[in-house]
Design an enzyme around this catalytic site. Structure first.
Site, PDB file in Angstrom:
ATOM      1  N   CYS A   1       4.191   4.118  10.636  1.00 51.78           N
ATOM      2  CA  CYS A   1       4.757   3.290   9.969  1.00 51.78           C
ATOM      3  C   CYS A   1       6.371   3.592   9.295  1.00 51.78           C
ATOM      4  O   CYS A   1       6.951   2.663   9.011  1.00 51.78           O
ATOM      5  CB  CYS A   1       3.705   2.873   8.609  1.00 51.78           C
ATOM      6  SG  CYS A   1       2.258   2.436   9.188  1.00 51.78           S
TER       7      CYS A   1
ATOM      8  N   HIS B   1       7.952  -1.286   4.988  1.00 55.34           N
ATOM      9  CA  HIS B   1       7.082  -1.362   5.840  1.00 55.34           C
ATOM     10  C   HIS B   1       5.809  -2.141   5.346  1.00 55.34           C
ATOM     11  O   HIS B   1       5.543  -2.488   4.326  1.00 55.34           O
ATOM     12  CB  HIS B   1       6.332   0.032   6.094  1.00 55.34           C
ATOM     13  CG  HIS B   1       4.828  -0.097   6.691  1.00 55.34           C
ATOM     14  ND1 HIS B   1       4.822  -0.583   7.882  1.00 55.34           N
ATOM     15  CD2 HIS B   1       3.761   0.291   6.195  1.00 55.34           C
ATOM     16  CE1 HIS B   1       3.450  -0.716   8.296  1.00 55.34           C
ATOM     17  NE2 HIS B   1       2.892   0.176   7.083  1.00 55.34           N
TER      18      HIS B   1
ATOM     19  N   ASN C   1      -0.288  -5.749   9.857  1.00 57.21           N
ATOM     20  CA  ASN C   1       0.216  -4.296   9.681  1.00 57.21           C
ATOM     21  C   ASN C   1       0.588  -4.128  11.042  1.00 57.21           C
ATOM     22  O   ASN C   1      -0.444  -3.704  11.581  1.00 57.21           O
ATOM     23  CB  ASN C   1      -0.511  -3.460   8.821  1.00 57.21           C
ATOM     24  CG  ASN C   1       0.082  -2.188   8.917  1.00 57.21           C
ATOM     25  OD1 ASN C   1       1.030  -1.872   9.653  1.00 57.21           O
ATOM     26  ND2 ASN C   1      -0.293  -1.407   7.929  1.00 57.21           N
TER      27      ASN C   1
END
Lengths: 75, 355
Positions: free
Chosen positions: B114, B264, B294
């Protein structure tokens, strides 16, 4: 945030009717005491009491009152 | 010379899984609960024979088709993934060949999750400002779905597969358009987000494939991805506000100087909490995960592209980008928005200069 408000917030996290929790209840008995509930309680303690809870410490809590003590809520 | 983002494109695989689908598979969690905790309605899932590199190829080809550049313009390929095609050779080298990029180009993989896009920007700025490259193709691609156990709701509700292709070009400006950068690493958090087996440390065996159920009913094996949500949340509360402070101090800016914050896109609950804790107004905090979830290293470029398309990053505006997660690894930077040729596909590629 006072004890009563914390208990009400925890009712919501555990998907219980408002006013259910009194403090001595054992966490193990709640079906919704899972990782998302733990995160929600961590966020609650951080936002309202400025307390950063360590997940390892939380996992040693057996009752709702243990959690409140960790979050520095007067029991 | 300094790096500027000239264009971003992304690709999402065709197969999808909706929150309603997941709620049907996990009756303990309602669609409303999943939505409230994640902010995700749909996740795209790679096909069985579709690799992260395939998604990256599709994203890069969109970039070439848009007219932002041609494969011949690229002189460096950076590929961020934790799902390489092979242990060796380097997937970025295979991508050079598949995309028709000149053999004179440099190419390397880097293994980050990430935080990967921030590190990719840092590497690109370093390559360009030192004169080693002039046109960098930064590819981020992930297929975490292949690591997830089908009965582990804690991760299946969150992650989606995707790739993003970001074109960075040498720009004749005195001050960097991307930077300064701050970074952080803490390997002590490694076990909290991990695929334990399959590497050199712990090969996959019959024993590692054995399934187990955790205390809250999630099923996984040693071969699947494990994430401790509470530990990751705790790490985020520690790393992100401190990173924002470090970056502001390093750049001599204040929170009020930032026009848009693009973090993120971990999950909505976490982002809401971070935004409130940092005192960022909601209108300055960009959230884009509803239709893709995500996507690990691609969340920031996908959100950036969306923000650009919505006109949220007009020329001259200043964005703060913050990546954080698996490793633990984190990084943050500032990005001064320039005219995006991805929105003006008729413009020919080449160096852009100060007016």
């Amino acid at each position: 945030m006072i004890r009563r408000e914390f208990l009400m917030a925890l009712d919501e996290i555990l998907e219980l009717p408002p006013g259910t929790l009194q403090g001595p209840e054992e966490l193990e008995g709640f079906a919704h005491w899972d990782s998302t509930a733990v995160i929600s309680f961590m966020a609650l303690a951080d936002s309202n009491n400025g307390v950063r809870l360590a997940p390892r410490e939380m996992s040693s809590c057996e009752t709702v009152d243990d959690l409140l003590r960790l979050a520095k809520v007067d029991v | 010379m300094h790096a500027a983002i000239r264009a971003i494109e992304y690709h999402l695989p065709e197969n999808t899984i909706s929150t309603a689908d997941l709620a049907a598979q996990f009756p303990d969690w309602s669609a409303e609960k999943i939505d409230a905790k994640t902010g995700i309605e749909c996740r795209h899932i790679a096909a069985t024979d579709e690799c992260a590199s395939d998604l990256a190829v599709a994203a890069a080809q969109k970039l070439f088709t848009s007219g932002a550049c041609s494969p011949q313009d690229i002189d460096y390929v950076l590929f961020c993934t934790q799902s390489p095609d092979y242990f060796l050779p380097t997937t970025a080298c295979l991508l050079q060949d598949r995309l028709g990029i000149p053999t004179t180009a440099g190419a390397l993989d880097f293994n980050l999750g990430c935080s990967g896009f921030i590190y990719g920007l840092g590497l690109s700025e370093g390559l360009i400002s030192s004169g080693q490259a002039s046109t960098v193709l930064l590819l981020t691609a992930e297929t975490y779905s292949k690591f997830l156990h089908p009965r582990d709701r804690s991760v299946r509700t969150v992650f989606g597969d995707a790739a993003a292709a970001t074109l960075l070009v040498a720009t004749n400006v005195r001050e960097p358009l991307i930077g300064p950068f701050i970074y952080g690493s803490d390997g002590a958090g490694g076990p909290n987000l991990i695929v334990p087996t399959g590497g050199s440390r712990q090969p996959r065996t019959e024993a590692s494939a054995r399934e187990y159920e955790d205390a809250t009913g999630n099923v996984r094996s040693g071969d699947s991805l494990f994430m401790s949500g509470p530990e990751i949340f705790n790490f985020t509360l520690s790393a992100v506000p401190a990173s924002v402070d470090r970056l502001l101090a390093k750049s001599g800016r204040t929170l009020g100087d930032i026009d848009l914050f693009v973090f993120h896109q971990a999950n909505r609950y976490m982002l809401d909490h971070l935004r409130k804790r940092l005192g960022i107004p909601p209108e300055k905090f960009y959230v884009f995960m509803k239709d893709c979830g995500n996507t690990v290293s691609s969340t920031i470029p996908i959100a950036l592209k969306s923000a650009m398309m919505e006109g949220r990053l007009p020329e001259g505006s200043l964005a703060m980008l913050v990546g954080f997660g698996v490793g633990y690894s984190w990084g943050a930077t500032l990005m001064r928005s320039t005219e995006m040729t991805s929105l003006l596909p008729s413009k020919s590629p080449g160096l852009i200069s100060d007016p």
